[in-house]
Scaffold this active site. Sequence first.
Site, PDB file in Angstrom:
ATOM      1  CD  GLU A   1      -7.929   5.960   7.112  1.00 16.68           C
ATOM      2  OE1 GLU A   1      -8.197   4.911   6.491  1.00 16.68           O
ATOM      3  OE2 GLU A   1      -6.771   6.322   7.358  1.00 16.68           O
TER       4      GLU A   1
ATOM      5  CD  GLU B   1      -2.840  -0.634   2.648  1.00 13.05           C
ATOM      6  OE1 GLU B   1      -3.657  -1.501   2.969  1.00 13.05           O
ATOM      7  OE2 GLU B   1      -2.662   0.408   3.326  1.00 13.05           O
TER       8      GLU B   1
END
Length: 346
Positions: free
Chosen positions: A327, A268
């Site tokens: 987020e 990621e």
Amino acid sequence: MAFSYSANEKNSFGVAMLLLFGLLMSHIGVSGAVGVCYGRNGNNLPSQAQVVSLFKANKIGKMRIYDPDQATLQALKGSNIDLILDVPKTTLQSLTDAAKAKDWVQKNVVAYSPGVKFRYIAVGNEIHPADAEAKFVLPAIKNVYSAIAAANLQGQIKVSTAIDTTLLGKSSPPSEGTFSTQASSYITPIIQFLAKNGAPLLANVYPYFAYTGNTAQIKLQYALFTATGVVVQDKQYQYRNLFDAMLDSLYAALEKAGAPNLEIVVSESGWPSAGNPAATVNNAGTYYRNLINHVKGTAGTPRKPGKAIETYLFAMFDENLKPAGTEQHFGVFSPSKQQKYQLTFG
């Protein structure tokens, strides 16, 4: 001008051409491959079949998913997309039972192979030493590996786990990278198992969080790959971007843990487009574009020059069911399937 060759010369020429072709292909393979993580924590996202089509249309050849979603696996059949499949945290304890691990692999991997190109199984994501699940990770890795081997798939599917950089007790300068005392007892046996079985360590690497956590000492340009010169001189290593520095601190930690040749796959890396003063569309677009260009090249990092950096962008979509703030804004595509930035993946 025409040339003629004897039979032996033709054979020698053919062998030479094969060797040259192999050398060229190995050189081509040095460049890092770019994938995208596909999370589904939203109530407005396209169907799994539409998402796979979007990957193919944009020449994104690698995907990471965070659970064995059957609709996604069905949609991936025949797509030729390499896949990281995660074992969710809630499943880890059950896979410490060898029979249950075998059932999990049969249901979620063997049943879809070879139509789905599984590349890695990530047994847990960002599990920390203090987590209740930490004690399950290595036994689950071993059982999943055994199940993969029993299915004769160990040559093509590697079993690992994904960590984050908070496991480092020290990361600056990069050559001083080392795992914390608490993390060392957790991660070292895992590292040893991965090294023994030829699997890479998966690592989530976020210059965004490093920058926003220390804006007094880290410049935005260093985090965005836009610094015009060397920012950090670390012994013989020169760093122009924070991504390389973070990655090399992990490599230094692996060396100190006795695994100097263990590879790292960046499972990621991303930059949000809203939710923080540094999280802007311009900054995010700059980061993703420069990251893609960096890992698709063959420069590697100062500590691992010329070494491919296989990297997965986080994430495919903005996910509106995640906690409010940054987020929800890591997507490189909007839920309407429109690119937020002009990125070239393939």
